[in-house]
Design an enzyme around this catalytic site. Sequence first.
Site, PDB file in Angstrom:
ATOM      1  N   TYR A  46      73.647  77.501  40.712  1.00  0.00           N
ATOM      2  CA  TYR A  46      72.150  77.350  40.754  1.00  0.00           C
ATOM      3  C   TYR A  46      71.499  75.747  41.240  1.00  0.00           C
ATOM      4  O   TYR A  46      72.165  74.954  40.714  1.00  0.00           O
ATOM      5  CB  TYR A  46      71.405  77.532  39.412  1.00  0.00           C
ATOM      6  CG  TYR A  46      70.559  78.832  39.413  1.00  0.00           C
ATOM      7  CD1 TYR A  46      69.117  78.689  40.163  1.00  0.00           C
ATOM      8  CD2 TYR A  46      70.763  79.915  38.842  1.00  0.00           C
ATOM      9  CE1 TYR A  46      68.439  79.825  40.083  1.00  0.00           C
ATOM     10  CE2 TYR A  46      69.923  81.275  39.119  1.00  0.00           C
ATOM     11  CZ  TYR A  46      68.882  80.996  39.685  1.00  0.00           C
ATOM     12  OH  TYR A  46      67.950  82.024  39.771  1.00  0.00           O
ATOM     13  N   GLU A  48      68.053  74.988  41.847  1.00  0.00           N
ATOM     14  CA  GLU A  48      66.539  74.972  42.397  1.00  0.00           C
ATOM     15  C   GLU A  48      66.158  73.570  42.707  1.00  0.00           C
ATOM     16  O   GLU A  48      66.582  72.599  41.900  1.00  0.00           O
ATOM     17  CB  GLU A  48      65.595  75.424  41.171  1.00  0.00           C
ATOM     18  CG  GLU A  48      65.624  76.777  41.061  1.00  0.00           C
ATOM     19  CD  GLU A  48      65.019  77.314  39.881  1.00  0.00           C
ATOM     20  OE1 GLU A  48      63.911  76.510  39.304  1.00  0.00           O
ATOM     21  OE2 GLU A  48      64.980  78.665  39.387  1.00  0.00           O
ATOM     22  N   ASP A 192      57.143  82.083  65.683  1.00  0.00           N
ATOM     23  CA  ASP A 192      58.100  82.733  65.103  1.00  0.00           C
ATOM     24  C   ASP A 192      59.012  83.184  66.032  1.00  0.00           C
ATOM     25  O   ASP A 192      58.703  84.259  66.988  1.00  0.00           O
ATOM     26  CB  ASP A 192      57.169  83.766  64.369  1.00  0.00           C
ATOM     27  CG  ASP A 192      58.527  84.912  64.015  1.00  0.00           C
ATOM     28  OD1 ASP A 192      59.616  84.643  63.959  1.00  0.00           O
ATOM     29  OD2 ASP A 192      57.999  85.421  62.838  1.00  0.00           O
ATOM     30  N   THR A 218      64.457  83.483  61.831  1.00  0.00           N
ATOM     31  CA  THR A 218      65.406  84.232  60.963  1.00  0.00           C
ATOM     32  C   THR A 218      66.515  83.601  61.631  1.00  0.00           C
ATOM     33  O   THR A 218      66.727  82.861  62.603  1.00  0.00           O
ATOM     34  CB  THR A 218      65.468  85.685  60.971  1.00  0.00           C
ATOM     35  OG1 THR A 218      65.499  85.967  62.358  1.00  0.00           O
ATOM     36  CG2 THR A 218      64.099  86.251  60.461  1.00  0.00           C
ATOM     37  N   LYS A 221      69.584  86.894  63.597  1.00  0.00           N
ATOM     38  CA  LYS A 221      69.557  87.593  64.829  1.00  0.00           C
ATOM     39  C   LYS A 221      70.262  86.972  65.994  1.00  0.00           C
ATOM     40  O   LYS A 221      71.522  86.812  65.890  1.00  0.00           O
ATOM     41  CB  LYS A 221      67.908  87.743  65.333  1.00  0.00           C
ATOM     42  CG  LYS A 221      67.190  88.622  64.143  1.00  0.00           C
ATOM     43  CD  LYS A 221      65.719  88.869  63.992  1.00  0.00           C
ATOM     44  CE  LYS A 221      65.275  89.539  62.864  1.00  0.00           C
ATOM     45  NZ  LYS A 221      63.954  89.573  62.854  1.00  0.00           N
ATOM     46  N   ARG A 227      71.988  86.279  56.792  1.00  0.00           N
ATOM     47  CA  ARG A 227      70.808  86.775  56.687  1.00  0.00           C
ATOM     48  C   ARG A 227      69.805  85.365  56.072  1.00  0.00           C
ATOM     49  O   ARG A 227      70.343  85.159  54.923  1.00  0.00           O
ATOM     50  CB  ARG A 227      70.635  88.107  55.834  1.00  0.00           C
ATOM     51  CG  ARG A 227      71.316  89.177  56.539  1.00  0.00           C
ATOM     52  CD  ARG A 227      70.851  90.407  55.835  1.00  0.00           C
ATOM     53  NE  ARG A 227      69.461  91.044  56.537  1.00  0.00           N
ATOM     54  CZ  ARG A 227      69.747  91.669  57.408  1.00  0.00           C
ATOM     55  NH1 ARG A 227      70.722  92.035  57.948  1.00  0.00           N
ATOM     56  NH2 ARG A 227      68.263  92.065  58.060  1.00  0.00           N
TER      57      ARG A 227
END
Length: 438
Positions: A46, A48, A192, A218, A221, A227
Amino acid sequence: MTQDPVSDLITREQTRQREKIGLIPSENNTSPEVSSVLSSCLSNKYSEGYPGRRYYEGNQIIDEIEVLAQDRIKKLFGVPYVNVQPYSGSPANLAIYMALMQPGDILMGLKLVAGGHLTHGHPKVTASGSFYQSVQYGVGEDAKVDFEALQVLAKKHRPKVIVVGNTAYPFLMEFDKFRKIADAVGAWLVADISHVTGLVISGDHPSPVSDADVIMSTTHKTFRGPRGAMIMVTNRGLERDADLGKKIDSAIIPGLQGGPHNATTAAIAMAAAEASRPEFKKYGHQIRKNANALTQALQVAGLKLVGDGTQTHLMVIDLTPFGPGLGLQVAYALDVAGIYANRNTVPNEPFSPFYPSGLRVGTPLVTTRGMKEAEMEQIGVWIGRVVELVRDKQLPKVTQARQQFVKEFRAWADEHRQLQKIKQEVKALTSGFPLFRW
Ligand SMILES: *Cc1c(COP(=O)(O)O)cnc(C)c1O
């Protein structure tokens, strides 16, 4: 020991991917290096917060990984700021809107039916279309963005944000024209580039860096990474608001997300290293060559393309000459024949988004597998044969009859000898191409 069914399912999916030809333009295969980073111990941690200011202890190494990913992306694109934590493209776009707008402000994006993305303000059902006032622009008769109409709309509504980006648009994005319109009305310009990032890196698509304020992509692609997504701010964006990077960081956490997916962050760093090598430029060039070769083969097979061709990695086959609403039948029959793509609307769609009249195909994945022009020619022939087989299977005009029709159509296609024959031919071809050859 018996194997868990999950392992079995993964093996079956791997076989499916290996034996079939993938033409969905948003999909790609990662390198073995990127894949192994993704399954590493990094996902156990973790973290954060951001490097140097985390809410949890033990992030010394995670900090180094995230800084490495940031540095590589900044260098690759020539931008001063990046955030690599977005879980995917959709939350990344929302984070950008949160940083640039207040709820109720006006957002302009390309209509879904014209090739836009849901997150660009698609009305009612999406967050972007309900938290903000969405005004959408479209394409003209030539299937290209209608800049005159866009300018009129922008002057009338004075949007806070204009998004340039798309998912089924076979032309280059003209960032400079969007910039002029954004400047004329004082709007932020968000690019984008999710679909074409790899082509931007290889120089096969213009870069938005000198025109846009904020860039989203992203990472799974044409970038060929895990991802995920990344948000970049350009020098232009920082000149307008020196705090823009901080605002985007805050929109991601605490705004939208909790702990970043550290394995994904490391895989982005790995993919960025791959994308900075000369082979990646060749990869981008080959995606374009393959798209041109496939275009030609499809046209030789008698198929019509939206915009009559492509300047990118994708084409939209317009099936309306055979009758409206043939997308589902062609996409389904192709999959039976071992080639998977997706049905798609065409500009001025005469049927409906669920039963559209087009098929979207692209070359990033087959290019990753090492296929070249000769294979594209063969794929074009197969697609032509499949369209020929299903063209008289027209959707009923009466809505109630459609579900029954689709059921019967699928049963017909599943048993069709010609489709099974193509499937065997496809399998013979794909056996010569590994999932990743770069
Ligand atoms: C794929 C895509 C997205 C959304 O990405 P997800 O990771 O599926 O959420 C956003 N914008 C564009 C232009 C895309 O192509």
